[in-house]
Design an enzyme around this catalytic site. Structure first.
Site, PDB file in Angstrom:
ATOM      1  N   TYR A 139       0.850  -1.197   0.000  1.00 21.38           N
ATOM      2  CA  TYR A 139       0.000   0.000   0.000  1.00 21.38           C
ATOM      3  C   TYR A 139       0.885   1.246   0.000  1.00 21.38           C
ATOM      4  CZ  TYR A 139      -3.741   3.146   1.800  1.00 21.38           C
ATOM      5  OH  TYR A 139      -4.645   4.158   2.002  1.00 21.38           O
ATOM      6  N   LYS A 169      -1.548  -1.379  -4.038  1.00 18.91           N
ATOM      7  CA  LYS A 169      -2.539  -0.301  -3.988  1.00 18.91           C
ATOM      8  C   LYS A 169      -1.754   1.005  -4.012  1.00 18.91           C
ATOM      9  CE  LYS A 169      -6.380   1.440  -1.087  1.00 18.91           C
ATOM     10  NZ  LYS A 169      -6.114   2.862  -1.252  1.00 18.91           N
TER      11      LYS A 169
END
Length: 321
Positions: A139, A169
């Protein structure tokens, strides 16, 4: 592990964690929220990511949130658990718990506040991703951790080579950097980014990318059919849904993921409450949105964007089925 080892794609809400007005964890509200997402036909959910206010929870509460969410979803769509923490020991322990609870994957940012070097980031992810057999999602969250991994050439490629990493992400506010991520690693791992607009549609169709994970799921009535149309290569329909989503979201969230009327999570929960959705309350240090003029402005956006009507239509169709 690579992108073909998971079927992660489409629209995923980053779920808020409902708290009561007194600050207690609202497990009933969390279960109701997972059922709402099922009714919205989302493609997956991220629990205890940034929107989940993980930083204001105890470790026991984080484990409870994981267990409640996994049990409530009951296999209807993938559940990825956020295990971000200040040390790899904490993150690894949370990842192991997520695996034992039946989660489908785990996610983490680099350690907040630490501002680690590229080598330290790789070492951290190697340890946390290797703590379980679960697929891992890296992330990139520069707004929250003060490190933009996309600014270091080759870093995402190094992370994509870690054994359990199956997805990234990329929530950078720099859209061109996100495109660099897609070009660099989307042949090896899934990439979730900012695609819910016409430029994003063109990217999905021609360059790569897999989905969006955004705060709360309020835009699901527009985002879910957008990704269905993308899968069908129905460009005109996808454009229509992208325009509807953009007309709603651009009035609430800035290009750097800041909130227009308040900080993002209180603003999100205020909108969810206006819609009658189980967003619940925020915990300190966040403050609830209570100003009458702000709530009126948010109500105007809800009304003018058509999101309330679209939500009611989707939920009505789901219950009829």
């Amino acid at each position: 592990m690579n992108r073909d080892d998971v079927a992660w794609s489409g629209y995923w809400p980053a779920a808020p964690t409902p708290f009561t007005a007194t600050g207690a964890l609202d497990t009933d509200g969390l279960g109701a929220l997972m059922n709402l997402y099922a009714d919205m036909r989302v493609d997956g959910v991220l629990v205890n990511g940034s929107t989940g206010e993980w930083y204001s929870q105890t470790e026991d509460e984080r484990r409870t949130v994981t267990e409640v969410a996994v049990d409530a979803v009951a296999g209807r769509f993938p559940v990825v658990i956020g295990v971000s923490a200040y040390t790899e020991t904490e993150s690894s322990a949370l990842a192991k718990h997520a695996e034992s609870a039946g989660a489908d994957g785990v996610l983490a940012t680099p350690p907040p506040y630490v501002h680690p070097s590229p080598d330290e980031i790789v070492s951290y992810y190697d340890a946390v991703a290797g703590a379980t057999q679960l697929p891992f999602m890296v992330y990139n969250w520069p707004r929250g951790v003060a490190v933009d991994m996309g600014s270091t050439p080759g870093l995402f490629s190094r992370l994509a080579d870690i054994g359990n990493v199956a997805a990234i992400k990329d929530s950078t506010g720099d859209w061109l950097k996100m495109l660099d991520t897609v070009e660099a690693v989307s042949d090896r791992v899934r990439v979730f980014g900012s695609f819910l607009h016409r430029r994003g549609l063109a990217t999905l169709l021609d360059l790569g990318g897999d989905g969006n994970i955004d705060g709360g799921g309020v835009g699901a009535p527009f985002a879910v059919p957008f990704y269905r149309a993308v899968a069908d290569r129905d460009v005109e329909t996808a454009r229509m849904w992208a325009d509807k989503y953009r007309a709603y979201s651009s009035r609430l969230i800035g290009g750097d993921y800041s909130g227009v009327y308040a900080s993002p999570i209180p603003q999100l929960k205020a909108v969810m409450n206006l819609l009658g959705q189980p967003g619940g309350h925020v915990r300190p240090p966040l403050l609830p949105v209570t100003a009458t003029d702000t709530l009126a402005a948010l109500q105007t956006i809800v009304d003018e964007s058509g999101v309330a009507e679209a939500s009611a239509r989707v939920l009505g169709a789901g219950h009829a089925a």
